[in-house]
Design an enzyme around this catalytic site. Structure first.
Site, PDB file in Angstrom:
ATOM      1  N   ALA A   1       0.223  -4.050   0.643  1.00  0.00           N
ATOM      2  CA  ALA A   1      -0.669  -4.295  -0.475  1.00  0.00           C
ATOM      3  C   ALA A   1      -1.107  -5.507  -0.559  1.00  0.00           C
ATOM      4  O   ALA A   1      -2.393  -6.074  -0.258  1.00  0.00           O
ATOM      5  CB  ALA A   1      -0.261  -3.635  -1.918  1.00  0.00           C
TER       6      ALA A   1
ATOM      7  N   VAL B   1       2.464 -15.457  -1.430  1.00  0.00           N
ATOM      8  CA  VAL B   1       3.853 -15.842  -2.002  1.00  0.00           C
ATOM      9  C   VAL B   1       4.769 -14.506  -1.734  1.00  0.00           C
ATOM     10  O   VAL B   1       4.551 -13.463  -2.265  1.00  0.00           O
ATOM     11  CB  VAL B   1       3.673 -15.944  -3.247  1.00  0.00           C
ATOM     12  CG1 VAL B   1       5.316 -16.671  -3.884  1.00  0.00           C
ATOM     13  CG2 VAL B   1       2.696 -17.239  -3.637  1.00  0.00           C
TER      14      VAL B   1
ATOM     15  N   THR C   1       7.447  -1.894   2.875  1.00  0.00           N
ATOM     16  CA  THR C   1       6.351  -1.126   3.537  1.00  0.00           C
ATOM     17  C   THR C   1       7.006  -0.700   5.078  1.00  0.00           C
ATOM     18  O   THR C   1       6.831   0.375   5.326  1.00  0.00           O
ATOM     19  CB  THR C   1       5.234  -1.672   3.535  1.00  0.00           C
ATOM     20  OG1 THR C   1       4.763  -2.311   2.542  1.00  0.00           O
ATOM     21  CG2 THR C   1       4.103  -0.853   4.252  1.00  0.00           C
TER      22      THR C   1
ATOM     23  N   PHE D   1       1.860  17.791   5.311  1.00  0.00           N
ATOM     24  CA  PHE D   1       2.801  16.992   4.478  1.00  0.00           C
ATOM     25  C   PHE D   1       2.949  17.902   3.395  1.00  0.00           C
ATOM     26  O   PHE D   1       2.182  18.497   3.023  1.00  0.00           O
ATOM     27  CB  PHE D   1       2.549  15.550   4.247  1.00  0.00           C
ATOM     28  CG  PHE D   1       3.352  14.495   4.702  1.00  0.00           C
ATOM     29  CD1 PHE D   1       3.723  14.182   5.858  1.00  0.00           C
ATOM     30  CD2 PHE D   1       4.000  13.697   3.803  1.00  0.00           C
ATOM     31  CE1 PHE D   1       4.708  13.434   6.175  1.00  0.00           C
ATOM     32  CE2 PHE D   1       4.842  12.665   4.096  1.00  0.00           C
ATOM     33  CZ  PHE D   1       5.304  12.597   5.177  1.00  0.00           C
TER      34      PHE D   1
ATOM     35  N   TRP E   1       9.507 -17.855  -0.937  1.00  0.00           N
ATOM     36  CA  TRP E   1       9.407 -18.346  -2.248  1.00  0.00           C
ATOM     37  C   TRP E   1       9.212 -17.096  -2.988  1.00  0.00           C
ATOM     38  O   TRP E   1       8.882 -16.138  -2.983  1.00  0.00           O
ATOM     39  CB  TRP E   1       7.996 -18.959  -2.304  1.00  0.00           C
ATOM     40  CG  TRP E   1       7.832 -20.333  -1.596  1.00  0.00           C
ATOM     41  CD1 TRP E   1       7.864 -20.411  -0.537  1.00  0.00           C
ATOM     42  CD2 TRP E   1       7.626 -21.146  -2.334  1.00  0.00           C
ATOM     43  NE1 TRP E   1       7.679 -21.568  -0.113  1.00  0.00           N
ATOM     44  CE2 TRP E   1       7.451 -22.664  -1.169  1.00  0.00           C
ATOM     45  CE3 TRP E   1       7.690 -21.973  -3.652  1.00  0.00           C
ATOM     46  CZ2 TRP E   1       7.204 -23.748  -1.472  1.00  0.00           C
ATOM     47  CZ3 TRP E   1       7.193 -23.485  -3.837  1.00  0.00           C
ATOM     48  CH2 TRP E   1       7.067 -24.411  -2.701  1.00  0.00           C
TER      49      TRP E   1
ATOM     50  N   GLN F   1      10.269   9.179  -8.691  1.00  0.00           N
ATOM     51  CA  GLN F   1      10.424  10.034  -7.608  1.00  0.00           C
ATOM     52  C   GLN F   1      11.776  10.186  -7.107  1.00  0.00           C
ATOM     53  O   GLN F   1      12.030   9.179  -6.309  1.00  0.00           O
ATOM     54  CB  GLN F   1       9.153   9.903  -6.645  1.00  0.00           C
ATOM     55  CG  GLN F   1       9.153  11.151  -5.749  1.00  0.00           C
ATOM     56  CD  GLN F   1       7.812  11.104  -4.866  1.00  0.00           C
ATOM     57  OE1 GLN F   1       7.633  10.426  -3.983  1.00  0.00           O
ATOM     58  NE2 GLN F   1       7.159  12.087  -5.079  1.00  0.00           N
TER      59      GLN F   1
ATOM     60  N   HIS G   1      13.219  11.720  -3.505  1.00  0.00           N
ATOM     61  CA  HIS G   1      12.837  12.225  -2.411  1.00  0.00           C
ATOM     62  C   HIS G   1      13.903  13.504  -2.207  1.00  0.00           C
ATOM     63  O   HIS G   1      15.203  12.929  -2.066  1.00  0.00           O
ATOM     64  CB  HIS G   1      12.887  11.185  -1.371  1.00  0.00           C
ATOM     65  CG  HIS G   1      12.268  11.825  -0.221  1.00  0.00           C
ATOM     66  ND1 HIS G   1      12.816  12.596   0.817  1.00  0.00           N
ATOM     67  CD2 HIS G   1      10.981  11.230   0.305  1.00  0.00           C
ATOM     68  CE1 HIS G   1      11.742  12.697   1.913  1.00  0.00           C
ATOM     69  NE2 HIS G   1      10.837  11.953   1.681  1.00  0.00           N
TER      70      HIS G   1
ATOM     71  N   LEU H   1      16.339   7.405   4.226  1.00  0.00           N
ATOM     72  CA  LEU H   1      15.501   8.333   4.129  1.00  0.00           C
ATOM     73  C   LEU H   1      15.387   9.008   5.292  1.00  0.00           C
ATOM     74  O   LEU H   1      15.196   8.597   6.669  1.00  0.00           O
ATOM     75  CB  LEU H   1      14.111   7.566   3.607  1.00  0.00           C
ATOM     76  CG  LEU H   1      12.650   8.502   3.811  1.00  0.00           C
ATOM     77  CD1 LEU H   1      12.826   9.331   2.625  1.00  0.00           C
ATOM     78  CD2 LEU H   1      11.443   7.599   3.763  1.00  0.00           C
TER      79      LEU H   1
ATOM     80  N   GLU I   1       9.684  13.326   5.205  1.00  0.00           N
ATOM     81  CA  GLU I   1       9.165  14.537   5.082  1.00  0.00           C
ATOM     82  C   GLU I   1       8.377  15.157   6.209  1.00  0.00           C
ATOM     83  O   GLU I   1       8.195  16.506   6.248  1.00  0.00           O
ATOM     84  CB  GLU I   1       7.992  14.419   3.773  1.00  0.00           C
ATOM     85  CG  GLU I   1       7.589  15.651   3.301  1.00  0.00           C
ATOM     86  CD  GLU I   1       7.009  15.343   1.847  1.00  0.00           C
ATOM     87  OE1 GLU I   1       7.599  14.723   0.928  1.00  0.00           O
ATOM     88  OE2 GLU I   1       5.733  15.575   1.710  1.00  0.00           O
TER      89      GLU I   1
ATOM     90  N   ARG J   1       7.523  17.234  -3.694  1.00  0.00           N
ATOM     91  CA  ARG J   1       9.035  16.512  -3.908  1.00  0.00           C
ATOM     92  C   ARG J   1       9.677  16.812  -5.239  1.00  0.00           C
ATOM     93  O   ARG J   1      10.982  17.062  -5.375  1.00  0.00           O
ATOM     94  CB  ARG J   1       8.794  14.908  -3.589  1.00  0.00           C
ATOM     95  CG  ARG J   1       8.438  14.585  -2.171  1.00  0.00           C
ATOM     96  CD  ARG J   1       8.349  13.074  -1.934  1.00  0.00           C
ATOM     97  NE  ARG J   1       8.056  12.813  -0.718  1.00  0.00           N
ATOM     98  CZ  ARG J   1       7.529  11.565  -0.170  1.00  0.00           C
ATOM     99  NH1 ARG J   1       7.438  10.807  -0.722  1.00  0.00           N
ATOM    100  NH2 ARG J   1       7.206  11.562   1.110  1.00  0.00           N
TER     101      ARG J   1
ATOM    102  N   HIS K   1      13.372   7.355  -4.860  1.00  0.00           N
ATOM    103  CA  HIS K   1      12.316   6.961  -3.607  1.00  0.00           C
ATOM    104  C   HIS K   1      11.374   6.073  -4.094  1.00  0.00           C
ATOM    105  O   HIS K   1      11.032   5.030  -3.492  1.00  0.00           O
ATOM    106  CB  HIS K   1      11.849   8.123  -2.998  1.00  0.00           C
ATOM    107  CG  HIS K   1      11.056   7.888  -1.716  1.00  0.00           C
ATOM    108  ND1 HIS K   1      11.747   7.201  -0.689  1.00  0.00           N
ATOM    109  CD2 HIS K   1       9.937   8.354  -1.456  1.00  0.00           C
ATOM    110  CE1 HIS K   1      10.597   7.196   0.215  1.00  0.00           C
ATOM    111  NE2 HIS K   1       9.619   7.878  -0.112  1.00  0.00           N
TER     112      HIS K   1
ATOM    113  N   ARG L   1       4.121  11.847  -7.083  1.00  0.00           N
ATOM    114  CA  ARG L   1       3.084  11.403  -6.045  1.00  0.00           C
ATOM    115  C   ARG L   1       3.361  12.442  -4.917  1.00  0.00           C
ATOM    116  O   ARG L   1       4.545  13.005  -4.656  1.00  0.00           O
ATOM    117  CB  ARG L   1       3.777  10.017  -5.540  1.00  0.00           C
ATOM    118  CG  ARG L   1       2.816   9.586  -4.384  1.00  0.00           C
ATOM    119  CD  ARG L   1       3.144   8.046  -3.936  1.00  0.00           C
ATOM    120  NE  ARG L   1       4.796   8.113  -3.581  1.00  0.00           N
ATOM    121  CZ  ARG L   1       5.004   8.108  -2.231  1.00  0.00           C
ATOM    122  NH1 ARG L   1       3.894   8.615  -1.247  1.00  0.00           N
ATOM    123  NH2 ARG L   1       6.350   8.181  -1.728  1.00  0.00           N
TER     124      ARG L   1
END
Lengths: 136, 253, 587
Positions: free
Chosen positions: C14, C34, C44, C115, C154, C229, C231, C241, C244, C289, C357, C392
């Site tokens: 993100a 930062v 990620t 999925f 940082w 959540q 998993h 993990l 899925e 899930r 998860h 989710r």
């Protein structure tokens, strides 16, 4: 502000010295150094060849003296060592060849073992060809 | 390895460098439980939690994909999250920061040099003209993906730099991971930056520094084969050179 | 200069997407990125399965929207999910243009896989290292923009608020220990979730809720924090993990009798693995899930799980896929199972159990990522828009990083352009105070007796006990009390390390401080929600109660316990209904 800290402790990196004897630490490194040393065997052959040409140009006596030297035990043992290193050199390089050469036929990659086999095959063909040329 | 009570243990000799307190590094020995499922990273976490909170090292995912926890274990560069204690027992484990890098603190090396080099090789898709998003994706067959896929697996763990004596002797060498990354983009059918990168990589600090020790590929946890990437680069560079001499009209300059 | 235009905290998916969006909105804007770790270490990197977006002809936006709303048990804001689904394909195509090595069809088009909880296959993937490839593609692409200034390693410790708006952060440079101003006319928090609040998680060490806590302390509410959540398939012991995608490709879950137990939990009837229609979407192993993790607990109570060295497990069996498919589609599953569970999934079933998860909740934001504090934005797992509601769906979060990362980036850029230049002096003053707080609380403090690891372990255990998969008033009350006790004991903490250079123990204590905030918000929000919805299951209130709780909970930082308030869910075209799984064959 905290700039004081910053100057005081930055950059206090410790830079280890690279050891001179780095190459004895691992068999892979020793093998690498040996492979590099095989170039000395190549130099030896080049020098022999130059001396040979020189002997031919100096006339039959010089040529005879040179061939006599070639038959001496010293020369034969030097050649044996050089030959060993050259084979080592060739094999190690051939084994590395698939990494450097990536050949495609259509969209498919030719597998490494095929490339390796082609290299050895070429080696054999050239050797046999030379042998035939020299003995014919 | 010693046996105190029921729980077997193993000793870790850990490299310490605290720049505010010492000018030269030292080693501290810690005895930790030897558990079947523990990796070196678990032992370091045990030390930090239970024995000495001042031990510093980097880690995160502990599943071999974030690339943070590379260190030397008995002289070999490893990901400590994938190096099981039991494979070293009996006997102790000497844990040191990755070789060939300046040490900032304990097991933490300075990554500045690598970050600069990675940036220098322009690791992004270079195109003459960007296709509008509305036109959808670039087509790329599974075979075309396979061309560069292996070189895209690098997790930047820097084990290859630690295994490379050339980098140890000549820190200006761009090095295995960065060159493999350049190849990753060169071999991508969407990229047109090969020539730009060739200018950077066919220099003295680039591919020609490499004498093909091959250890970078041996230690790579992701089978990226940076040594292969570099040798292929050499072939391409040589071909380009001959082409520019023999067929000057074909080169773009 | 420490003054920039936009400050982004967090260098994961993100944060990087937001940084690029800012600089592409106006290349003259300077972005400070930062991150407490080098960006490519961000978590990620560990996402495996894929990213959802509708591109295939047999699919539709409507399908993706409805799957997500029902998957989230109607706690999803419907205006947000609608625009999310609409913008998702373009964002994934953009990433394709930036070099992401998506897996492909033979004709060169991007391939998709099924999925959990998704009616059609719409999950883009790069084998089973999708997050890794997305993160590295984003990071490497970000290097080409001169407007992005890295602040690697940082650690942001607090938001700087002046003139009623957020104008930067105080951050600690780990290599030197100095605390500095990093100023900007807007700030985006992209620091991810807080899985490390629990003992057994797929999350990496760095996921400690720092950004959530920073916003929370600045008075911004944390939304829907009770929804965490689990998993269903993590490796026992490590919590690593197992994606899925293993089930998306056809893997099945069996109990100690070799029985596909999910059929007992209203998730449909199993088809034989050799059936060409297996796996059926939105059915059995491809259920959502929350329901799969809950089914595990029931099996455990019935004594039908398998006893392992690290507690009870069930088996995830992929053997019928064969070595070739396993190596092609889910090679990382094979690698992880071999390395960390000591079994080869080609020949043996993988032992798995539910593992924490993902945080559905987070900093309350609107569709542009903006928060109640002017100038402050958030995106990714740290934020709660909410498109994930009470549960989710797998593969929506990687897409969320991109869609809302980009949206927050554009909005923050626009906001920055409209503000007057930053005045550094008042911000500097705040940073001096912050530096003093850190120094006095931890570095020069004498007489503390508590160890970080003790408090951290007790916090994690009480969260699992009281705020795990099934909750009750009694358990939550105990957890809330325990957390209050831990907060109290935290003030008596003592560090072994008083130095400045890479004081990772200091970072750990700052992270623990943040985690205690997050834990408190989770436990109190959960205690206040007296219903069962999605991932929040109350044994004392076992049914969904739309009359009282079809609302987002909002946790505000208080002097003692947080204050819990509520906010309406946006319902547009999809009125609340039953969640139905396993009915596809009947349709």
């Amino acid at each position: 502000m905290t700039y004081g800290r910053y100057q005081k402790y930055h950059p206090w990196l410790y830079e280890p010295r690279f050891p001179i004897l780095w190459w004895i630490k691992k068999w892979a490194y020793i093998r690498f150094i040996l492979r590099e040393m095989t170039s000395l065997a190549v130099v030896f052959y080049a020098v022999v060849l130059l001396l040979y040409v020189n002997a031919v140009s100096d006339g039959p006596e010089a040529f005879a003296a040179f061939t006599a030297w070639l038959k001496s035990p010293l020369s034969i043992s030097l050649h044996a060592v050089a030959f060993f290193f050259l084979v080592f050199h060739s094999i190690t390089w051939f084994n590395l060849a698939p990494k450097a050469m990536v050949i495609h036929i259509g969209a498919k990659k030719v597998s490494g073992s095929v490339i390796l086999a082609m290299n050895y095959l070429t080696w054999v063909v050239v050797t046999v060809g030379l042998f035939w040329l020299l003995t014919f | 390895m010693s046996n105190s009570g029921l729980q077997p243990t193993i000793d870790l000799e850990v490299y310490r460098y605290r720049p505010e307190q010492q000018a030269e590094p030292t080693y501290d020995t810690f005895t930790v439980p030897l558990r079947d499922e523990w990796v070196i990273l678990d032992a370091l976490n045990y030390i930090k939690d239970e024995l000495d909170g001042s031990l510093s090292y980097r880690w995160s995912c502990r599943m071999g994909v974030c690339g943070s926890c590379g260190m030397m274990a008995n002289g070999e560069p490893v990901l400590t999250c994938a190096a099981f204690l039991k494979s070293y027992a009996p006997g102790s484990i000497r844990v040191e920061p990755l070789a060939n890098f300046p040490v900032a603190r304990d097991l933490i090396i300075s990554m500045d040099d690598f970050m600069e080099k990675m940036n220098r090789i322009q690791p992004w898709i270079i195109t003459d003209e960007e296709k509008p998003l509305e036109e959808g994706e670039y087509l790329q067959t599974p075979d075309q993906v396979d061309e560069y896929k292996q070189f895209s697996m690098c997790i930047n763990c820097l084990l290859c730099y630690s295994a490379c004596p050339i980098y140890g002797m000549e820190p200006s060498f761009i090095g295995p991971a960065a060159i493999a990354l350049a190849q990753r983009y060169n071999l991508d059918s969407r990229d047109h930056g090969q020539e730009t990168r060739m200018d950077i990589l066919s220099t003295d600090d680039g591919i020609w520094q490499c004498t093909f020790v091959g250890e970078c590929s041996e230690v790579c946890p992701e089978n990226v084969d940076p040594a292969g990437a570099i040798q292929r680069y050499k072939v391409t560079s040589t071909n380009d050179w001959w082409k520019s001499k023999l067929l000057p009209w074909t080169s773009k300059q | 200069m420490p003054v920039h235009d936009v400050v982004i905290v967090g260098g994961g998916g993100a944060g990087l997407r937001a940084a690029i969006a800012v600089t592409e909105t106006d290349p003259s804007l300077e972005v400070a990125l930062v991150s407490k770790v080098y960006p490519m270490r961000s978590h990620t990197v560990a996402a495996e399965g894929g990213a959802a977006a509708v591109i295939k002809d047999h699919d539709s936006f409507e399908n993706h929207i409805f799957d997500t709303i029902s998957g989230g048990d109607w706690l999803v804001d419907q205006d947000a999910i609608e625009l999310f689904v609409n913008e998702a394909p373009n964002e994934l195509v953009q990433l394709e243009h930036w070099g992401c090595p998506w897996s492909r069809e033979p004709d060169g088009k991007v391939a998709v896989r099924p999925f959990g909880g998704m009616k059609k296959e719409r999950t883009w993937y790069a084998a089973d290292k999708t997050g890794f490839h997305m993160l590295h593609s984003l990071f490497q692409t970000s290097l080409k923009y001169p407007g992005i200034v890295p602040y690697d390693e940082w650690f942001a410790t607090t938001l700087l608020i002046h003139d009623g708006r957020c104008q930067g952060v105080a951050a600690l440079e780990q290599r030197t220990g100095r605390v500095e101003v990093i100023a900007g006319r807007s700030v985006i928090i992209c620091t991810g979730g807080a899985g490390k609040v629990y003992p057994f998680t797929t999350n990496g060490a760095i996921k400690t809720g720092d950004g959530m806590s920073m916003a929370y302390r600045a008075g911004v509410p944390l939304k829907d924090m009770e929804f965490v959540q689990y998993h269903p398939t993590g490796l026992p012991g490590t919590g690593i993990l197992i994606t899925e995608a293993a089930r998306g490709e056809g893997g099945i879950l069996v109990n100690s009798d070799g029985y596909r137990y999910l059929q007992d939990y209203n998730l449909g009837q199993p088809l034989d693995v050799s059936d060409s229609n297996h796996p059926v979407k939105k059915s059995m192993e491809l259920g959502p899930r929350d329901r799969l993790s809950q089914a595990f607990i029931h099996e455990q109570r019935k004594g039908r799980t398998i006893k392992g060295k690290f507690g009870d497990v069930v088996y995830l069996d992929v053997r019928h896929l064969g070595e070739k498919i396993i190596d092609q589609k889910i090679p990382f599953v094979r690698e992880l199972a071999s390395k960390y569970a000591g079994i080869d999934p080609v020949h043996e079933p993988i032992p798995v159990r539910p593992v924490l998860h993902y945080f559905m909740g987070g900093i309350d934001t609107d569709k542009t990522g903006s928060t109640s504090l002017p100038g402050l934005y958030a995106a990714g797992e740290v934020a709660c828009v909410s498109i994930n509601g009470a549960n989710r769906l797998g593969s929506n979060s990687l897409t969320e990083l991109l869609v809302f990362g980009a949206r927050a980036g554009r909005a923050a850029a626009q906001f920055a352009l409209e503000q007057s230049p930053t005045e550094l002096a008042p911000l500097r003053k705040q940073v001096v105070d912050e530096d003093e707080r850190i120094t006095k609380s931890y570095l020069t403090k004498e007489g503390g007796t508590e160890r970080i690891s003790t408090i951290r372990t007790e916090m994690r255990d009480t969260m699992e006990d009281g705020a795990g998969i099934y909750r009750s008033e009694e358990g939550l009350k105990n957890t809330c009390n325990k957390l209050a006790e831990l907060r109290d004991r935290f003030s008596n903490i003592s560090l072994d390390d008083r130095s400045l250079t890479y004081n990772t123990e200091l970072i750990s204590v700052l992270e623990l401080d943040a985690m205690l905030d997050v834990a408190e918000a989770v436990a109190h929000s959960a205690r206040a929600r007296k219903e069962s919805r999605g991932s929040h299951q109350r044994t004392d209130h076992p049914v969904r109660d739309d009359d009282s709780y079809l609302m987002h909970s909002m946790a505000y930082k208080g002097d003692g316990a947080p204050k819990i308030d509520y906010k309406d869910v946006v319902i547009t075209r999809w009125p609340p209904g039953e969640r139905v799984y396993g009915q596809e064959q009947a349709e």
